[in-house]
Design a protein around this motif. Structure first.
Motif, PDB file in Angstrom:
ATOM      1  N   SER A 211      -3.214  -0.889  -1.015  1.00 11.61           N
ATOM      2  CA  SER A 211      -4.253  -1.720  -0.415  1.00 11.61           C
ATOM      3  C   SER A 211      -4.172  -1.582   1.099  1.00 11.61           C
ATOM      4  N   LYS A 212      -5.308  -1.531   1.749  1.00 11.03           N
ATOM      5  CA  LYS A 212      -5.284  -1.401   3.217  1.00 11.03           C
ATOM      6  C   LYS A 212      -5.328  -2.766   3.908  1.00 11.03           C
ATOM      7  N   GLU A 213      -5.443  -3.837   3.075  1.00 10.97           N
ATOM      8  CA  GLU A 213      -5.545  -5.198   3.634  1.00 10.97           C
ATOM      9  C   GLU A 213      -4.159  -5.763   3.927  1.00 10.97           C
ATOM     10  N   VAL A 214      -4.060  -6.549   5.007  1.00  7.52           N
ATOM     11  CA  VAL A 214      -2.817  -7.289   5.238  1.00  7.52           C
ATOM     12  C   VAL A 214      -2.675  -8.302   4.099  1.00  7.52           C
ATOM     13  N   GLY A 215      -1.530  -8.303   3.453  1.00  8.69           N
ATOM     14  CA  GLY A 215      -1.316  -9.205   2.311  1.00  8.69           C
ATOM     15  C   GLY A 215      -1.867  -8.652   1.007  1.00  8.69           C
ATOM     16  N   GLY A 216      -2.425  -7.458   1.046  1.00  4.56           N
ATOM     17  CA  GLY A 216      -2.984  -6.853  -0.171  1.00  4.56           C
ATOM     18  C   GLY A 216      -1.893  -6.452  -1.158  1.00  4.56           C
ATOM     19  N   ILE A 217      -2.304  -6.258  -2.397  1.00  2.24           N
ATOM     20  CA  ILE A 217      -1.348  -5.900  -3.454  1.00  2.24           C
ATOM     21  C   ILE A 217      -1.442  -4.396  -3.720  1.00  2.24           C
ATOM     22  N   HIS A 218      -0.283  -3.750  -3.779  1.00  5.44           N
ATOM     23  CA  HIS A 218      -0.237  -2.299  -3.992  1.00  5.44           C
ATOM     24  C   HIS A 218      -0.004  -2.001  -5.469  1.00  5.44           C
ATOM     25  N   LYS A 219      -0.825  -1.087  -5.998  1.00  4.78           N
ATOM     26  CA  LYS A 219      -0.702  -0.748  -7.420  1.00  4.78           C
ATOM     27  C   LYS A 219       0.119   0.525  -7.567  1.00  4.78           C
ATOM     28  N   VAL A 220       1.058   0.480  -8.479  1.00 10.32           N
ATOM     29  CA  VAL A 220       1.984   1.606  -8.660  1.00 10.32           C
ATOM     30  C   VAL A 220       2.105   1.918 -10.150  1.00 10.32           C
ATOM     31  N   THR A 221       2.059   3.203 -10.473  1.00  8.97           N
ATOM     32  CA  THR A 221       2.257   3.622 -11.870  1.00  8.97           C
ATOM     33  C   THR A 221       3.584   4.357 -11.969  1.00  8.97           C
ATOM     34  N   VAL A 222       4.362   4.011 -12.994  1.00  7.08           N
ATOM     35  CA  VAL A 222       5.655   4.671 -13.224  1.00  7.08           C
ATOM     36  C   VAL A 222       5.572   5.464 -14.520  1.00  7.08           C
ATOM     37  N   ASP A 223       6.086   6.692 -14.484  1.00  6.31           N
ATOM     38  CA  ASP A 223       6.129   7.571 -15.663  1.00  6.31           C
ATOM     39  C   ASP A 223       4.763   7.667 -16.355  1.00  6.31           C
ATOM     40  N   ASP A 224       3.719   7.677 -15.587  1.00  6.97           N
ATOM     41  CA  ASP A 224       2.338   7.804 -16.087  1.00  6.97           C
ATOM     42  C   ASP A 224       1.925   6.688 -17.035  1.00  6.97           C
ATOM     43  N   SER A 225       2.768   5.674 -17.214  1.00  2.95           N
ATOM     44  CA  SER A 225       2.437   4.687 -18.255  1.00  2.95           C
ATOM     45  C   SER A 225       2.631   3.242 -17.820  1.00  2.95           C
ATOM     46  N   ILE A 226       3.633   2.958 -16.995  1.00  6.51           N
ATOM     47  CA  ILE A 226       3.915   1.556 -16.644  1.00  6.51           C
ATOM     48  C   ILE A 226       3.140   1.186 -15.377  1.00  6.51           C
ATOM     49  N   GLN A 227       2.345   0.125 -15.462  1.00  3.02           N
ATOM     50  CA  GLN A 227       1.589  -0.337 -14.292  1.00  3.02           C
ATOM     51  C   GLN A 227       2.350  -1.474 -13.625  1.00  3.02           C
TER      52      GLN A 227
END
Ligand code: NDP
Length: 316
Positions: A92-108
């Motif tokens: 997220s480019k917003e201050v305080g925004g939430i970053h989304k991350v995927t692990v092993d192509d399956s875990i969000q």
């Protein structure tokens, strides 16, 4: 009903000295860090043998043992260390925004802060004989391993600033350094080139490549080829240093964060802040100059402090 996505306050990607030091500080600040180790838990140090230059180990320490100690120290304060590879991110480019991350192509996952400590990988020539003797006299770090070759003859491959710096470093320790440059010129800065050519015990050879590294268990020599005349020659050496550059492990972050032309993550001034609010970078992934375990650990500490202050600032 869809499963709720896990929300992490401080997600640390990478498990070298930078990642684990960030974890120690973040855990002690109650940020409940989660470390994803990547495919090489412990990072580059797990592929070295003795580490003699990390302060606090007067007798030296084996690289893998040091990384196990760092992991235990991080876990002692509640760090959650997980084996897994981050395969996608959406920052997220917003201050305080939430970053989304995927692990092993399956875990969000969702993260309030992310510390990127994915390191860099030294490039090797790719010769089978070179790969077989890694840890047996073939090294990609003169500052780490040069001391083992005190008063001996070594060879070093590369013509960039790293190679020039490492050749002069080794020349202070070793009897002789045979420096191998594949083209007719060095890419290093003029000042560094001058240092190389004015150092008496550096034997500089242009248009020269390694055909084979010789030795069964340990390096005993190299067969060199002049790529213009095709002449070959065998040189007796005990150590071979490869200094042909590093590749930062940033493929997964491309297009999501500012990097330099070589893919190193850019940080702001003397901080670990990146251009993305809440995303910090520490260790070799943002360092083209020092690349030491202790400097990586130092910036890991800085990243955790920067993350803590960032979270504080958005709560205020
Ligand atoms: P570079 O990419 O600058 O240089 C790599 C060197 O390795 C080149 O001489 C290249 O030769 C050679 N090379 C690459 N592949 C092979 C191969 N397969 N066989 C033989 N030789 C090979 O990497 P560096 O690590 O030296 O530097 C990276 C960056 O970091 C640079 O921007 C550098 O200026 C910077 N740096 C700055 C320092 C400082 O300011 N103190 C210290 C160290 C690095 P060729 O030229 O033929 O491609």
């Amino acid at each position: 009903m869809a499963e709720a996505i896990e929300r992490i306050k401080c997600l640390i990607i990478g498990s070298g000295p930078a990642g684990y030091t960030a974890a120690i500080y973040a855990a002690r600040a109650d940020l409940k860090p989660v470390v994803y180790t990547g495919m090489e838990p412990g990072g580059q140090l797990t592929t070295t043998t003795e580490v003699d230059n990390f302060p606090g180990y007067p007798k030296g320490v084996e690289g893998p043992a040091m990384m196990t100690d760092l992991q235990k120290q991080a876990e002692r304060f509640g760090t959650d260390v997980r084996f897994g590879m981050v395969t996608a991110v959406e920052f997220s480019k917003e201050v305080g925004g939430i970053h989304k991350v995927t692990v092993d192509d399956s875990i969000q996952l969702e993260a309030e802060t992310v510390i990127i400590s994915t390191g860099a990988t030294a490039k090797y020539l790719g010769l089978p004989s070179e790969q077989r003797l890694r840890g047996g006299g073939v090294s990609a770090c003169a500052v780490c391993d040069g001391f083992f070759y005190k008063d001996q003859t070594v060879a070093l491959v590369g013509g960039g600033d790293t190679a020039a710096e490492e050749a002069t470093y080794l020349a202070n320790i070793c009897e002789k350094v045979i420096m191998l440059v594949r083209s007719g010129e060095m890419r290093a800065s003029k000042a560094m080139q001058h240092r190389v050519t004015s150092t008496k015990n550096i034997d500089l050879r242009y248009h020269t490549e390694i055909e084979e590294v010789l030795g069964e268990q340990v390096v005993e020599g190299v067969r060199l080829i002049n790529n213009q005349t095709k002449e070959t020659v065998v040189e007796e050496i005990t150590g071979l240093f490869i200094a042909i550059g590093h590749t930062p492990n940033t493929e997964v972050f491309k297009g999501q964060i500012d990097m330099d032309a070589d893919g190193y993550i850019l940080t702001k001034g003397k901080t670990t802040h990146t251009n993305i609010p809440g995303v910090f970078a520490s260790g070799d992934v943002q360092d083209t100059v020092y690349r030491q375990a202790v400097t990586a650990a130092g910036t890991g500490c800085m990243a955790a402090l920067d993350a803590e202050r960032y979270l504080q600032s958005i709560e205020d």
